[in-house]
Design a protein around this motif. Structure first.
Motif, short mmCIF file in Angstrom:
data_model
loop_
_atom_site.label_atom_id
_atom_site.label_comp_id
_atom_site.label_asym_id
_atom_site.label_seq_id
_atom_site.Cartn_x
_atom_site.Cartn_y
_atom_site.Cartn_z
N VAL A 24 -0.38 -85.23 -41.25
CA VAL A 24 -0.33 -84.68 -42.60
C VAL A 24 1.13 -84.48 -42.96
CG1 VAL A 24 -0.97 -82.76 -44.11
CG2 VAL A 24 -2.54 -83.51 -42.31
N PRO A 25 1.69 -85.36 -43.81
CA PRO A 25 3.11 -85.24 -44.16
C PRO A 25 3.37 -84.07 -45.09
CG PRO A 25 2.09 -86.97 -45.45
CD PRO A 25 1.04 -86.49 -44.48
N ARG A 57 -4.82 -79.22 -49.52
CA ARG A 57 -4.29 -79.27 -48.16
C ARG A 57 -5.41 -79.46 -47.15
NH1 ARG A 57 0.44 -81.43 -48.06
NH2 ARG A 57 2.21 -80.03 -47.94
N ARG A 58 -6.57 -78.85 -47.40
CA ARG A 58 -7.70 -79.06 -46.50
C ARG A 58 -8.22 -80.49 -46.61
NH1 ARG A 58 -12.06 -75.73 -47.86
NH2 ARG A 58 -11.07 -74.61 -49.57
N LEU A 85 -2.69 -83.97 -33.56
CA LEU A 85 -2.60 -83.73 -35.00
C LEU A 85 -1.20 -83.23 -35.31
CD1 LEU A 85 -3.99 -83.53 -37.79
CD2 LEU A 85 -4.62 -81.17 -37.17
N ILE A 86 -0.49 -83.95 -36.18
CA ILE A 86 0.88 -83.58 -36.55
C ILE A 86 0.88 -83.12 -38.00
CG2 ILE A 86 3.24 -84.42 -36.84
CD1 ILE A 86 2.77 -86.35 -34.56
N LEU A 87 1.37 -81.91 -38.21
CA LEU A 87 1.38 -81.29 -39.54
C LEU A 87 2.80 -80.94 -39.93
CD1 LEU A 87 -1.52 -78.78 -38.75
CD2 LEU A 87 -1.77 -80.99 -39.88
N ASP A 88 3.30 -81.53 -41.00
CA ASP A 88 4.66 -81.25 -41.46
C ASP A 88 4.57 -80.31 -42.67
OD1 ASP A 88 7.37 -81.28 -41.78
OD2 ASP A 88 7.53 -83.39 -42.35
N GLU A 89 4.88 -79.06 -42.45
CA GLU A 89 4.82 -78.02 -43.49
C GLU A 89 3.45 -78.03 -44.18
OE1 GLU A 89 7.00 -75.76 -44.04
OE2 GLU A 89 8.74 -76.51 -42.93
N PRO A 90 2.36 -77.81 -43.45
CA PRO A 90 1.02 -77.94 -44.03
C PRO A 90 0.66 -76.90 -45.08
CG PRO A 90 0.87 -76.96 -41.85
CD PRO A 90 2.30 -77.40 -42.03
N THR A 91 1.36 -75.76 -45.11
CA THR A 91 0.98 -74.71 -46.06
C THR A 91 2.07 -74.44 -47.10
OG1 THR A 91 1.83 -73.00 -44.55
CG2 THR A 91 -0.51 -73.59 -44.36
N ILE A 92 2.98 -75.37 -47.26
CA ILE A 92 4.06 -75.17 -48.21
C ILE A 92 3.50 -75.00 -49.62
CG2 ILE A 92 4.39 -77.65 -48.58
CD1 ILE A 92 7.36 -77.12 -48.92
N GLY A 93 3.98 -73.98 -50.32
CA GLY A 93 3.58 -73.73 -51.70
C GLY A 93 2.26 -73.02 -51.88
N ARG A 125 14.63 -80.72 -53.97
CA ARG A 125 13.78 -81.34 -54.98
C ARG A 125 12.42 -81.73 -54.40
NH1 ARG A 125 16.24 -86.62 -57.44
NH2 ARG A 125 15.92 -87.25 -55.28
N SER A 126 12.43 -82.31 -53.18
CA SER A 126 11.19 -82.72 -52.56
C SER A 126 10.29 -81.53 -52.26
CB SER A 126 11.47 -83.49 -51.26
OG SER A 126 10.29 -83.80 -50.57
N THR A 127 10.88 -80.46 -51.74
CA THR A 127 10.11 -79.26 -51.41
C THR A 127 9.50 -78.64 -52.64
OG1 THR A 127 11.49 -78.82 -49.47
CG2 THR A 127 10.24 -76.97 -50.36
N ARG A 128 10.29 -78.55 -53.70
CA ARG A 128 9.79 -77.95 -54.94
C ARG A 128 8.72 -78.80 -55.57
NH1 ARG A 128 15.19 -75.42 -57.91
NH2 ARG A 128 15.55 -73.77 -56.39
N ARG A 129 8.82 -80.13 -55.48
CA ARG A 129 7.80 -81.01 -56.05
C ARG A 129 6.47 -80.80 -55.34
NH1 ARG A 129 9.84 -85.74 -54.86
NH2 ARG A 129 11.07 -85.90 -56.77
N THR A 130 6.51 -80.74 -54.01
CA THR A 130 5.29 -80.53 -53.26
C THR A 130 4.69 -79.16 -53.56
OG1 THR A 130 6.09 -81.94 -51.47
CG2 THR A 130 4.29 -80.43 -50.95
N ALA A 131 5.55 -78.13 -53.59
CA ALA A 131 5.06 -76.78 -53.86
C ALA A 131 4.43 -76.67 -55.23
CB ALA A 131 6.20 -75.77 -53.71
N SER A 132 5.02 -77.34 -56.21
CA SER A 132 4.49 -77.25 -57.58
C SER A 132 3.15 -77.95 -57.70
CB SER A 132 5.49 -77.86 -58.58
OG SER A 132 5.63 -79.25 -58.37
N ARG A 133 2.93 -79.01 -56.92
CA ARG A 133 1.68 -79.77 -57.01
C ARG A 133 0.51 -79.07 -56.33
NH1 ARG A 133 2.53 -85.87 -55.36
NH2 ARG A 133 0.35 -85.94 -56.08
N VAL A 134 0.80 -78.23 -55.35
CA VAL A 134 -0.28 -77.53 -54.68
C VAL A 134 -0.40 -76.08 -55.15
CG1 VAL A 134 -0.10 -78.95 -52.63
CG2 VAL A 134 1.12 -76.79 -52.70
#
Length: 337
Positions: free
Chosen positions: A144-145, A204-205, A219-227, A327-336
């Motif tokens: 899960v990227p 995310r689920r 199972l590899i999870l990269d920042e699975p709960t960001i945002g 920018r990448s972190t904020r984009r992901t956080a805003s989408r979830v």
């Protein structure tokens, strides 16, 4: 997932493997392992044991760690992202890889998942060389990227089915695997809704279901709960732990939330500037810092965040990634969010 830099346990608190995967006959739906109590564990896809893949695969898996990095190094041009990383993740544990943006965590993850090329012998997954046996490694992984991987224009079921095809799940097993993966993350009722109607926690689920459909051993999870808000974060972790308890899979996770690492990880590695600076259980690291500060005798243990700040030092503010990371972190956080 964008990379712009170059990059004991309390049984009541942490899950423990409660079942073993079983093989399936050709043309049958995959076996369902619910752990020791069929009423409690989730229905999740399981894979045949290592012997089913042949003697060579069984020999590679026997008595090995889930992940081994030996002198792992990776650079983007003149910038070193990972600098001689030494790391070992034990089979069946939840292992947290912590560090600020730019520490090299995501680059290391991309090397382990074979998304970045490294010299032979630097990375092994259940004994398989990530350079010489890339396909063997990929068949063992669920990933899960950090950036969203679900397609908002597809239903939850269609998203998971797409990943089942990508992971080459046989057509005869595909429908059962997809249903089991969705059930494992409590999305059966919402499976036929478009993903764009899901809340952040549900998205995310859904991505977790996508990673589980291939019945991964790792199972590899990269920042699975960001945002996510605290309730959604807890829900995601509850499902991760339930699946882990039912299957015995290994979980490797990166996170910026120190409370998550403290509560859910069996061991953590604190990474800074491409190297692991501290390694141990959360209690060991907090106790160690308390002893160095002279507060442990009084029962005043620091937090895991205190340990992280102690390891990172003043470089934390200066080496926390670049504009693209933010920018990448904020984009992901805003989408979830």
């Amino acid at each position: 997932m964008t990379q712009n830099t170059t990059g004991g346990q309390d049984p009541a608190r942490r899950g423990s493997p409660a079942g073993e995967a079983t093989g399936t006959a050709e043309g049958q739906a995959p076996a369902i392992d619910r752990g020791t109590d069929a009423a409690d564990g989730p229905a999740v896809p399981t894979r045949p044991g290592p012997d089913a893949a042949g003697p060579r695969a069984a020999a590679a898996d026997a008595g090995t760690d889930a992940v081994t990095c030996a002198g792992l190094a990776y650079a983007f041009g003149e910038t070193t992202a990972v600098d001689g990383l030494e790391l070992s993740v034990r089979d069946g544990e939840v292992f947290g890889l912590l560090g600020p943006n730019g520490a090299g965590k995501t680059t290391a993850i991309r090397c382990i998942t074979t998304l970045l090329p490294v010299p032979a012998g630097m990375v092994r997954v259940f004994g398989h060389d990530a350079t010489r046996e890339r396909m063997a490694v990929r068949r063992l992984l669920g990933y899960v990227p950090q950036q969203l991987s679900a397609d908002s224009g597809l239903t939850g079921r269609e998203n998971v089915a797409l990943f089942a095809r990508v992971f080459d799940v046989s057509r005869r097993e595909r429908a059962a695997r997809v249903g089991q993966a969705l059930a494992a993350v409590d999305l059966t009722d919402a499976a036929d809704r478009l993903a764009k109607t899901y809340s952040g926690g549900m998205v995310r689920r859904l991505e977790l279901a996508q990673a589980l459909v291939s019945a991964p051993r790792l199972l590899i999870l990269d920042e699975p709960t960001i945002g996510l808000d605290p309730i959604a974060r807890t829900s995601v972790w509850e499902h991760i732990n339930a699946v882990r308890a039912a299957t015995g899979m290994t979980v490797l996770v990166t996170t910026h939330y120190m409370d998550e690492a403290d509560q859910y990880c069996d061991r953590v590695a604190l990474m800074h500037r491409g190297r692991v600076r501290a390694l141990g259980t959360p209690d060991e690291l907090r106790t160690g810092l308390g002893e160095r500060r002279g507060t442990a005798k009084n029962g005043e243990l620091p937090t895991l965040e205190d340990v992280f700040r102690d390891i990172a030092g003043s470089g934390l503010d200066d080496q926390s990634g670049d504009f693209s990371d933010v920018r990448s972190t904020r984009r992901t956080a805003s989408r979830v969010g």
